[in-house]
Structures are given as structure tokens and as C-alpha cells.
Scaffold this motif. Structure first.
Motif, PDB file in Angstrom:
ATOM      1  N   GLU A  35      -4.367  -5.899   6.426  1.00  0.00           N
ATOM      2  CA  GLU A  35      -4.411  -5.465   5.026  1.00  0.00           C
ATOM      3  C   GLU A  35      -4.706  -6.643   4.101  1.00  0.00           C
ATOM      4  O   GLU A  35      -5.495  -6.525   3.168  1.00  0.00           O
ATOM      5  CB  GLU A  35      -3.087  -4.813   4.633  1.00  0.00           C
ATOM      6  CG  GLU A  35      -3.201  -4.165   3.259  1.00  0.00           C
ATOM      7  CD  GLU A  35      -1.868  -3.821   2.641  1.00  0.00           C
ATOM      8  OE1 GLU A  35      -0.842  -4.391   3.048  1.00  0.00           O
ATOM      9  OE2 GLU A  35      -1.863  -2.995   1.722  1.00  0.00           O
ATOM     10  N   HIS A  49      -7.239  -3.702  -8.371  1.00  0.00           N
ATOM     11  CA  HIS A  49      -6.253  -2.953  -7.578  1.00  0.00           C
ATOM     12  C   HIS A  49      -5.770  -3.808  -6.414  1.00  0.00           C
ATOM     13  O   HIS A  49      -4.597  -3.774  -6.041  1.00  0.00           O
ATOM     14  CB  HIS A  49      -6.868  -1.664  -7.047  1.00  0.00           C
ATOM     15  CG  HIS A  49      -7.231  -0.693  -8.132  1.00  0.00           C
ATOM     16  ND1 HIS A  49      -6.294  -0.133  -8.958  1.00  0.00           N
ATOM     17  CD2 HIS A  49      -8.418  -0.226  -8.540  1.00  0.00           C
ATOM     18  CE1 HIS A  49      -6.898   0.649  -9.822  1.00  0.00           C
ATOM     19  NE2 HIS A  49      -8.191   0.607  -9.599  1.00  0.00           N
ATOM     20  N   ARG A  92      -1.982  -4.894  -5.653  1.00  0.00           N
ATOM     21  CA  ARG A  92      -1.344  -4.607  -4.368  1.00  0.00           C
ATOM     22  C   ARG A  92      -0.754  -5.897  -3.773  1.00  0.00           C
ATOM     23  O   ARG A  92       0.359  -5.894  -3.257  1.00  0.00           O
ATOM     24  CB  ARG A  92      -2.387  -3.994  -3.417  1.00  0.00           C
ATOM     25  CG  ARG A  92      -1.922  -3.838  -1.999  1.00  0.00           C
ATOM     26  CD  ARG A  92      -0.865  -2.746  -1.844  1.00  0.00           C
ATOM     27  NE  ARG A  92      -0.266  -2.813  -0.511  1.00  0.00           N
ATOM     28  CZ  ARG A  92       1.026  -2.983  -0.289  1.00  0.00           C
ATOM     29  NH1 ARG A  92       1.895  -3.057  -1.283  1.00  0.00           N
ATOM     30  NH2 ARG A  92       1.483  -3.041   0.942  1.00  0.00           N
ATOM     31  N   LYS A 125      -0.809   1.823   6.287  1.00  0.00           N
ATOM     32  CA  LYS A 125      -1.419   1.263   5.084  1.00  0.00           C
ATOM     33  C   LYS A 125      -2.539   2.120   4.512  1.00  0.00           C
ATOM     34  O   LYS A 125      -2.910   1.951   3.355  1.00  0.00           O
ATOM     35  CB  LYS A 125      -2.005  -0.128   5.385  1.00  0.00           C
ATOM     36  CG  LYS A 125      -1.087  -1.058   6.150  1.00  0.00           C
ATOM     37  CD  LYS A 125      -0.093  -1.713   5.249  1.00  0.00           C
ATOM     38  CE  LYS A 125       0.727  -2.746   6.024  1.00  0.00           C
ATOM     39  NZ  LYS A 125       1.803  -3.313   5.262  1.00  0.00           N
ATOM     40  N   TYR A 126      -3.120   2.959   5.327  1.00  0.00           N
ATOM     41  CA  TYR A 126      -4.262   3.741   4.854  1.00  0.00           C
ATOM     42  C   TYR A 126      -4.413   4.977   5.727  1.00  0.00           C
ATOM     43  O   TYR A 126      -3.790   5.085   6.787  1.00  0.00           O
ATOM     44  CB  TYR A 126      -5.547   2.905   4.895  1.00  0.00           C
ATOM     45  CG  TYR A 126      -5.811   2.251   6.232  1.00  0.00           C
ATOM     46  CD1 TYR A 126      -6.430   2.954   7.265  1.00  0.00           C
ATOM     47  CD2 TYR A 126      -5.420   0.941   6.471  1.00  0.00           C
ATOM     48  CE1 TYR A 126      -6.647   2.369   8.488  1.00  0.00           C
ATOM     49  CE2 TYR A 126      -5.640   0.352   7.703  1.00  0.00           C
ATOM     50  CZ  TYR A 126      -6.257   1.073   8.708  1.00  0.00           C
ATOM     51  OH  TYR A 126      -6.463   0.490   9.926  1.00  0.00           O
ATOM     52  N   HIS A 181      -7.649   4.765   0.739  1.00  0.00           N
ATOM     53  CA  HIS A 181      -6.472   4.166   0.108  1.00  0.00           C
ATOM     54  C   HIS A 181      -5.355   5.202   0.021  1.00  0.00           C
ATOM     55  O   HIS A 181      -5.597   6.339  -0.377  1.00  0.00           O
ATOM     56  CB  HIS A 181      -6.852   3.675  -1.296  1.00  0.00           C
ATOM     57  CG  HIS A 181      -5.821   2.796  -1.932  1.00  0.00           C
ATOM     58  ND1 HIS A 181      -4.671   3.296  -2.496  1.00  0.00           N
ATOM     59  CD2 HIS A 181      -5.759   1.451  -2.079  1.00  0.00           C
ATOM     60  CE1 HIS A 181      -3.952   2.293  -2.973  1.00  0.00           C
ATOM     61  NE2 HIS A 181      -4.592   1.163  -2.726  1.00  0.00           N
ATOM     62  N   LYS A 182      -4.147   4.798   0.408  1.00  0.00           N
ATOM     63  CA  LYS A 182      -3.030   5.745   0.459  1.00  0.00           C
ATOM     64  C   LYS A 182      -2.760   6.393  -0.893  1.00  0.00           C
ATOM     65  O   LYS A 182      -2.433   7.573  -0.967  1.00  0.00           O
ATOM     66  CB  LYS A 182      -1.756   5.014   0.898  1.00  0.00           C
ATOM     67  CG  LYS A 182      -1.603   4.850   2.382  1.00  0.00           C
ATOM     68  CD  LYS A 182      -0.932   6.056   2.996  1.00  0.00           C
ATOM     69  CE  LYS A 182      -0.642   5.814   4.472  1.00  0.00           C
ATOM     70  NZ  LYS A 182      -0.400   7.089   5.180  1.00  0.00           N
ATOM     71  N   MET A 233     -11.904   2.642   1.007  1.00  0.00           N
ATOM     72  CA  MET A 233     -11.725   1.196   1.072  1.00  0.00           C
ATOM     73  C   MET A 233     -12.755   0.558   2.002  1.00  0.00           C
ATOM     74  O   MET A 233     -13.216  -0.543   1.767  1.00  0.00           O
ATOM     75  CB  MET A 233     -10.329   0.857   1.605  1.00  0.00           C
ATOM     76  CG  MET A 233      -9.200   1.333   0.724  1.00  0.00           C
ATOM     77  SD  MET A 233      -7.649   1.410   1.644  1.00  0.00           S
ATOM     78  CE  MET A 233      -7.401  -0.275   2.117  1.00  0.00           C
TER      79      MET A 233
END
Lengths: 179, 478
Positions: free
Chosen positions: A3, A17, A21, B390-391, B406-407, B413
């Protein structure tokens, strides 16, 4: 792709964004490290701000090979060290957890164990270099090798500083227990 | 006596949260810096070839920004400072603005002297409704003209003479960057912006007595630490010159300047074409289309690592799982990541291309940043939905596409282009690797593989041309 790698990629393209995050993800860890290092709420907030502003500023040419958290924690440590060497006022002598930094500001202190609170207070008594090794290793999750690089010392020296920090904290905690 | 472990545990329990106002402050500052640095960082995409810098530099965007500022100032004058200029009918300037059909202007970038040879000439044509319809830009430096850009019919073409490359790019696809570009010419939106900024602008209008040909307008914003100066032609009420300055402690810092050289002069239609482009110029069709199951721009599934490197240079990172690698130390399979794309490489062959930039889009214009809903509408409901921490993922195996969602905001993404999954009976499959209880089995060329549990088998299936040369018929499935 992890991530963090993904977020960094997006950050390079100016994605706010991704910045948010990353901030949400690391704000607590970094703030905790900063406050534990310098025991001054405003200075810790400044550290946090500096680190994220710098991250945003350098996003386009930032290439982090290992892990982002380590990079951010190192950045906090660098700024904290500057604060410590420069403008930060001398730490007060009180041993209570109610250090000026923690009672006068509306921060939410998530220390629900009295012993942890005492430990936090005792961190102030460590020499900065020892405190730094201890906090970066335990709270920041950094390896001694990386901390050593940050402090420009050998890995063995960093490990020794950690050892001294543990010994001193142990002694202080035991003394408190006896009281 | 406390042990080291106990002390560490106590330390780990120390947690501090910055309060909400700190969060707001930090994020506001960081976002402002990010926005600024992204604008400045025209080299963002490629520290490498000049060609990419040219794309991102986007003269058109710069011009749009300049035009926006001019219009903002004009509207400001009209709506908020009428009383200050009894002799000067500013509304006439606005009216005159609407009569502009063509304009030829010269733009000097920040810090460039007006006598500097580094500037850009623009020819702009508006349609009957006042919207930008065609544009040409000649970019000059000390060596003469170094780049030509034309924009019409929603297509931008840039010829970079030094590289002998022509870049072709759609400008009307729904990427945010270009939406912003279009908005710059939206008067309604501009009025909203002006309404928000009206308290921040201090205007001075100097209309010299006598037979001076010009009117001087100065707009100063202490909030934005900037000053704009306009020289307006007294007769036509059109702007002749525009200058901006940053208000710094050490003095005013010159910013961009524009000289309006001619209004409403006929422009030869051929000026909006790229002429004299050499036959051997390399034409790059925008940054690239995403073609499901096949390619992303110039990058095709099945390419070798060296072919990728020859186009993009050194990668930002090479990894597999938690391990990172260098070009001198490559495993059998790895992910090689660049600024906009990544390549999953197996046995020196690209088996998946990941896109995390809106600079690559599908032919219909969809790309990273678009909503999940648009993807579902465009590609239908035949996908496998996968949920991760995460997604989320929409996996269109039959199309060779995988979308990471994206969650929270449900936007795309990352898009992965892979080999299309071919159903049974259509062609034999080749196995690339097998995971057995999380452990990879090297199936080699001829070695039979015995799998005892259904869950043991997770094949990465390729086309008949295959990547491993072993097909499923060689596997013993008990």
C-alpha cells in the motif's frame, strides 16, 4: 505492490488522497515518537507538520527503497534532534506524568496504564542519544543498523546506547516501585 | 525488577494522538505544498527523457491558467469596483473580450526577461460562443523554435524538434487534469471563484489624463501575496499586456508576462496543422491506450525485461513479496515498477502490466481515478469480486483485466492488463507456477506435479505459446 508503494506512486502525481491516507496511517506513530523524544506538544506538532510538508514537497523525486515508515520515523527523529539542540526549552524537573507538555494541551493521551505514564516521564531523564535509540527502536520499530546510520555512529554504539537506556529506565522504575 | 521485555511493552503502550486542529493544519499545509510542488515539478514523470517533461509541462494548461487570471481580474473590475472608475467603462472591456475571435500573444515564463529569447507564441481561435476552438504554440529558446503544439478537435499534437518526435494526445478524456483545463474557460465557475475572492483583491485603476493610449489596472492580493498589472488599450478596451508579481519580503518578484500582439487578425487555417514534420519523425499516440489482454501503450505482454528497460530506463523499484532486488540480482519472477506503470515479469517475459496513472486510458477514455460504477458500466458484470484489507478487486478474467478499487471512495487505483483467461476446450493451458500451501513448487519442464488437495492448486495460466512450456495435461491431479 504494498500500500505504501502504491500511495507513494500516487503522491508523486500530486494525489492529495494518497497524502491524507499516509497521514492517517502514520500520524499517531510519528506524533508519539516526536512527543516521546522532545516532550513538548507544540514542538512535536511542528515535527509532524514538517515531516509531512517535506514529504509533499519531495514527493516527486522521493524514492524509498526500504520502508516508508522507517523513512518517516527517521525524519521525525532528525527534526526532533534539531528541536532539542536548538530552541527547545529545558525540560522541567517534575517526575509526575503531568509534564507541562501533556496537561496544558488538549491532546488525547492514550496512556491508560500508570506505569507507561511513569515510563514516559522517565524518558526525559535519559540523555537524548540514548532516548533516541530507545524510542526509535521500540516505538519506531527501527533496526539498530538504521538508527546507527541516523546517529552517525557504529551499530555497536547504538546497541550500547540502547542497553544504557534500558538499564537506566529499569533503575528509575525500580526506585519508583520502592517508594 | 523489570525485564527488558516489560520495559519495551510499557513503552509500546505509550500512544499520543494529535488533536483534530493539528490534523487539519498539517494536512492543509502539506496539501498546499503538494499542489504547488506538483505544479512546479513538471519533471515529475520522468527525470529521464525530455519528451515526457514536454508532455507534462503542458503549455495549454499554462495558458489556460493565465487566461483564467486575466478573466478573473476583468470580472473583478467589472463587478466589484465600478465606482472607482467613472471615466473608464470597464463593461466595455468585458464586451470587447466577447468579441475576440482570434488572438496572437507572446508568453514569457516566470523570471524570464521581456527581451529574453525564451518565450512562447500562441495563436488562439475562439468559436462563436467564445469557447476555445483551436490553438497553436511555438516554443522558442536561445536556439530558435524547439517545439510546436497544436490543439483542435480535442486532440493535442506536439512536435519536439530536438527529439524528432510527435506526441499525439486526447485532451478531452475525463481525466481530472483536463477537466480542470476546461473549467478554466467556464465563466460561471469563474464568477463563483471571483465571488469567493472579492474581499481579497484591491484594485487600482489609473487612467492618465490627456491623450494617453493606455489605462493601467493593478490588482493586489495580500492574501495570495501577488500583484497583477494590466495595460488596457484605451480605444479597444482590450488588454495589451499582462504582468504578475509575487510579493516577497525582499521585493516584488516578476512572474509570468503576456504581451497581446494582435486581436481578431485572420489566422491561416494551416497554422493549426503541424507542417514540415519529417517523415521519419516518431509518432507517439498519447501516452498510450490500455488494450485489455494485450498491451498498455507501447508495452506488450510477453516483452522482455530489456525491452521494457530500453523504453523506460532504470526502474524505481524491483520487488517480489517483501523482498527488493536490483537489476544485477533478479529472481525468476518480480515486479518492476516505474512512475506510471509496473511490470510483473516471469522468466524474463512480461505477464502483467499495472497502470496507476491516468495518463494511460482505455480507448473509451476510462482510466485510473474513474469510479467503479463507470468500470462496471463499461465492462459489464462478468467479473470476480475479491475483497482485500486495503482494497477491493474487480477481476475480469475473460478480458484480461483487473481493477483495484479504493475501499472508501470506490475509485480505480490500479489497472492490470493480463493474459486473457481462455475457457476449457478452446486451447491448452500452460502452467507458470503452482503454489502448494503457500510454497512455490518449481514444476520445471517435464516433472509431474502431484497435488492432493483442491485448494493446493493455484495456477497462473498462460496462452498456448506459454511461458513455461508445461501444459496441464502433464500434471497428475489425484
Amino acid at each position: 505492490m504494498s500500500e505504501d508503494k502504491h500511495l507513494l506512486k500516487r503522491l508523486r502525481h500530486g494525489d492529495s488522497h494518497a497524502l491524507r491516507r499516509l497521514y492517517e496511517k502514520y500520524r499517531t506513530d510519528l506524533y508519539t515518537v516526536a512527543l516521546s523524544l522532545i516532550h513538548d506538544v507544540h514542538a512535536a506538532e511542528d515535527c509532524l507538520q514538517d515531516v509531512f510538508v517535506r514529504l509533499a514537497e519531495r514527493a516527486a523525486d522521493l524514492h524509498i527503497r526500504r520502508n516508508l515508515k522507517g523513512y518517516l520515523v527517521s525524519s521525525v527523529a532528525n527534526r526532533a534532534r534539531d528541536q532539542f539542540r536548538g530552541k527547545i526549552k529545558p525540560l522541567d524537573k517534575t517526575d509526575s506524568f503531568g509534564c507541562s507538555a501533556c496537561t496544558t494541551d488538549p491532546i488525547k493521551v492514550l496512556i491508560d496504564r500508570e506505569e507507561s505514564a511513569r515510563l514516559f516521564n522517565m524518558l526525559k531523564r535519559l540523555p537524548f542519544t540514548q532516548r533516541e535509540v530507545f524510542i526509535l527502536h521500540v516505538q519506531g520499530g527501527m533496526k539498530f543498523k538504521d538508527i546507527a546510520k541516523l546517529q552517525s555512529v557504529s551499530t555497536k554504539t547504538a546497541q550500547s546506547r540502547y542497553r544504557y537506556a534500558i538499564e537506566k529506565l529499569r533503575a528509575l522504575l525500580d526506585r519508583e516501585d520502592i517508594k | 525488577m523489570k525485564s527488558e521485555h516489560q520495559i519495551k511493552q510499557l513503552a509500546k503502550q505509550i500512544r499520543f494522538e494529535p488533536d483534530g486542529t493539528v490534523d487539519e493544519r498539517v494536512l492543509a499545509c502539506a496539501e498546499a505544498v503538494l499542489e504547488k510542488s506538483t505544479k512546479i515539478q513538471t519533471t515529475v514523470l520522468l527525470r529521464r527523457p525530455l519528451i515526457w517533461r514536454t508532455i507534462m509541462k503542458s503549455r495549454i494548461s499554462q495558458l489556460a491558467a493565465a487566461a483564467m487570471i486575466i478573466i478573473v481580474v476583468l470580472f473583478s473590475i467589472t463587478f466589484f469596483d465600478k465606482a472607482a472608475t467613472p471615466a473608464y467603462a470597464l463593461e466595455q472591456t468585458i464586451e470587447a473580450r466577447h468579441t475576440i475571435k482570434t488572438v496572437h500573444l507572446r508568453m514569457f515564463e516566470r523570471g524570464k526577461s521581456i527581451t529574453n529569447s525564451e518565450f512562447s507564441d500562441y495563436w488562439i481561435k475562439y468559436d462563436d460562443t467564445g469557447k476555445l476552438s483551436k490553438l497553436r504554440c511555438n516554443e522558442h529558446d536561445n536556439n530558435g523554435i524547439v517545439g510546436f503544439t497544436i490543439w483542435k478537435d480535442g486532440i493535442k499534437k506536439t512536435w519536439i524538434t530536438a527529439e524528432n518526435v510527435v506526441m499525439v494526445k486526447k485532451l478531452n478524456f475525463p481525466a481530472k487534469r483536463w477537466e480542470e483545463f476546461a473549467k478554466k474557460f467556464d465563466y460561471e465557475l469563474l464568477l463563483k471563484w471571483i465571488d469567493q475572492a472579492k474581499e481579497e483583491i484591491e484594485l487600482k485603476i489609473d487612467e492618465p489624463a490627456g491623450d494617453s493610449d493606455f489605462i493601467y489596472v493593478t490588482a493586489t492580493s495580500s492574501v495570495h501575496k501577488a500583484r497583477l498589472e494590466l495595460i488596457v488599450d484605451r480605444k479597444t478596451k482590450l488588454i495589451k499586456k499582462y504582468s504578475e508579481y509575487g510579493l516577497k519580503e525582499h521585493g516584488d518578484e516578476p512572474g509570468m508576462r503576456i504581451e497581446f500582439l494582435a486581436y481578431n487578425q485572420p489566422i491561416d487555417p494551416s497554422r493549426f496543422d503541424l507542417r514540415k514534420v519529417p517523415d521519419n519523425a516518431k509518432v507517439i499516440d498519447k501516452l498510450g491506450d490500455i488494450i485489455p489482454g494485450l498491451r498498455v501503450g507501447d508495452f506488450t505482454l510477453g516483452m522482455s525485461k530489456d525491452e521494457v528497460l530500453s523504453k523506460l530506463g532504470e526502474p524505481d523499484s524491483i520487488m517480489y513479496g517483501d523482498e527488493t532486488y536490483t537489476l544485477n540480482n533478479l529472481p525468476r519472477r518480480y515486479l518492476m515498477a516505474f512512475d506510471n506503470v509496473s511490470f510483473f515479469i516471469y522468466d524474463d517475459s512480461v505477464v502483467s502490466i499495472g497502470v496507476y496513472s491516468s495518463l494511460y486510458t482505455f480507448i473509451n477514455g476510462l482510466g485510473v481515478g474513474d469510479s467503479e460504477q463507470k468500470i462496471r458500466q463499461a465492462f459489464g458484470g462478468n467479473f470476480k469480486f475479491e475483497e482485500y484489507e486495503k482494497y477491493d478487486v474487480l477481476n475480469y478474467k475473460d478480458k484480461g483485466l483487473r481493477f483495484e478499487i479504493h475501499k472508501k471512495n470506490r475509485s480505480i487505483m490500479e489497472i492490470s492488463v493480463r493474459v486473457k483467461f481462455v475457457g476449457r476446450g478452446e486451447s491448452p493451458h500452460a502452467v507458470l507456477y503452482v503454489l502448494c500451501e503457500g510454497r512455490e513448487i518449481d514444476i520445471g519442464q517435464d516433472r509431474p506435479v502431484v497435488l492432493r488437495n483442491e485448494g493446493d492448486l493455484r495456477c497462473f495460466v498462460g496462452l498456448p505459446a506459454g511461458y513455461s512450456g508445461v501444459d496441464l495435461s502433464r500434471l497428475d491431479l489425484l
